[in-house]
Design an enzyme around this catalytic site. Structure first.
Site, PDB file in Angstrom:
ATOM      1  CG  ASP A  49       0.570  -2.039   6.096  1.00 52.20           C
ATOM      2  OD1 ASP A  49      -0.327  -2.098   6.958  1.00 52.20           O
ATOM      3  OD2 ASP A  49       0.402  -1.507   4.974  1.00 52.20           O
ATOM      4  CB  CYS A  78      -3.692   3.353  -1.698  1.00 50.12           C
ATOM      5  SG  CYS A  78      -4.909   4.646  -1.408  1.00 50.12           S
ATOM      6  CE  LYS A 120      -7.192   0.058   6.171  1.00 52.62           C
ATOM      7  NZ  LYS A 120      -8.160   0.315   5.086  1.00 52.62           N
ATOM      8  CG  HIS A 160      -1.929   1.010   1.328  1.00 53.39           C
ATOM      9  ND1 HIS A 160      -1.664   2.323   1.647  1.00 53.39           N
ATOM     10  CD2 HIS A 160      -3.275   0.941   1.146  1.00 53.39           C
ATOM     11  CE1 HIS A 160      -2.793   3.017   1.656  1.00 53.39           C
ATOM     12  NE2 HIS A 160      -3.786   2.203   1.350  1.00 53.39           N
ATOM     13  CD  GLN A 176      -6.707  -4.469   4.367  1.00 50.16           C
ATOM     14  OE1 GLN A 176      -7.635  -5.192   4.724  1.00 50.16           O
ATOM     15  NE2 GLN A 176      -6.913  -3.222   3.969  1.00 50.16           N
TER      16      GLN A 176
END
Length: 405
Positions: free
Chosen positions: A198, A363, A224, A121, A201
């Site tokens: 990261d 993104c 999220k 991302h 998700q």
């Protein structure tokens, strides 16, 4: 999991959009919040709205307890070793930028290597790209396999003794690829490098144990994972955070301020200048409680069933191309294109049927280039979605194909 009972907690889903029942398949962008989260935040504003770490009055004490209890909840949720390893930020993007900005001062020099992937991302791509430019470091990319996965061999061939930092997504927001970040961390540490993951998700959809992964940093966002917008988390190993300098200055993060010098307080407040996101932290705590009550293993299992169910039906549509690994190796999202239909047109038509999906480059423009497309459509699933909604979605895809044909 009692899906009908769960859906009753999400009042936003009980509405008509364009005269159709809402089918929300855009959780990878932002999840919905249950009433438990909304009520907990409302209770803060109605009952004990006050600043934290400052006043000794009752409201201030209660607000401080609510804020710091949220930190404890996060610590336990991802199994961080120390309370002070949990830094509240504005979100994943702010967390990654915090590390990048602090590393620029004392950790990265000209000639050092920063290793990332093309599936990142922009939030985990641009900060390292710009850091490399500013410091004359070398930006390297772990090559992707044909199905959008990363092999151990690719990691070993890219990460070297010159590598200072590896930054990698846990789960791709486009491909659904679940990366082996534990192996990446082992390889990085063998070469004396740090690793940042990261987890935007990852954390919402599976059990995450940062100690087991042995990552040095892990970043994720509240919005999220059923929580409010405007707050996220940076986990960092205590030994590394203690070496890093803050990037923002002001109230709360100081120990002593003189006319010509200042010193910083201890972790975690050292990195939290100014009035923090108090209500948002309390809302995040409520979201974690909600997820824990259901169970992350059950959530992951249910999402796996949903994505396999959707994958089989979508793969049977002529002219529909799915990107990323197979149905048994992916997280709960499917990115695709329908031949002859621009993703934005597809998303617009589906919206007339009450179906919300994402369309665009997500993104992730470098990954779009790697896929040799300009944009894609994406359907993402969560604990409140049903197989019946997937049936509605697939039928709408077929109708859209016929319409444009």
């Amino acid at each position: 999991m009692d899906i009908n009972k769960i859906r009753q907690d999400f009042k936003i889903l009980d509405q008509q959009v364009n005269n159709h029942p809402l089918v929300y398949l855009d959780t990878a962008a932002t999840s919905q919040s249950p009433t438990a989260v909304i009520d907990r935040m409302s209770d803060y504003y109605l009952q004990y709205n006050s600043n934290v770490h400052r006043g000794v009055h009752t409201l201030g004490t209660k607000a401080t307890d609510g804020y710091e209890n949220a930190r404890t909840a996060v610590q336990q949720f991802i199994n961080a070793k120390h309370f002070g390893e949990i830094i509240f930020t504005r979100g994943t993007t702010a967390a990654i930028n915090l590390v990048a900005s602090s590393f620029e001062r004392d950790f990265i020099e000209a000639g050092d290597e920063i290793v990332i992937t093309e599936m990142e991302h922009h939030a985990n791509f641009v900060p390292w790209q710009q850091l490399a430019i500013r410091t004359n470091a070398k930006l390297k990319f772990i090559p992707l396999s044909e199905d959008g996965t990363i092999t151990k061999q690719a990691m070993e061939e890219t990460i070297t003794d010159q590598t200072k930092l590896v930054a990698m997504t846990h789960v791709s927001n486009v491909l659904g690829t679940i990366n082996d970040v534990k192996t990446a961390a082992h390889i990085a540490h063998e070469h004396g490098a740090y690793i940042l993951v990261d987890g935007a998700q990852g954390v919402p959809h599976m059990n995450v144990d940062v100690q087991a992964l042995d990552c040095d940093f892990y970043a994720f966002s509240s919005h999220k994972m059923l929580g409010p917008t405007g707050i996220g988390v940076l986990y960092g190993k205590k030994s590394i955070l203690n070496k890093m300098q803050p990037i923002e200055y002001g109230g709360d993060m100081i120990d002593y301020v003189g006319l010509h010098e200042s010193t910083w307080t201890d972790l975690p407040v050292k990195f939290e200048a100014g009035t923090p996101m108090i209500a948002e932290a309390i809302g995040l705590h409520a979201a974690i409680d909600y997820l824990n009550d259901i169970g992350m293993d059950d959530i992951h299992q249910y999402e796996t069933e949903l994505v396999r169910y959707a994958y089989d039906q979508m793969a049977a549509i002529d002219g529909l191309e799915i990107y990323g690994p197979g149905k048994d190796e992916r997280a709960g999202l499917i990115t695709f294109n329908l031949d002859g239909v621009h993703p934005h047109d597809l998303a617009t038509v589906l919206d007339t049927e009450g179906i919300a999906i994402r369309a665009g480059h997500h993104c992730a423009q470098p990954l779009m280039k790697w896929l040799n497309v300009s944009s894609t459509a994406r359907a993402s699933f969560y604990l409140y979605n049903t197989k019946e909604e997937i049936d509605t979605f697939v039928e709408a895809l077929k109708k859209t194909k016929e319409f444009f044909a």
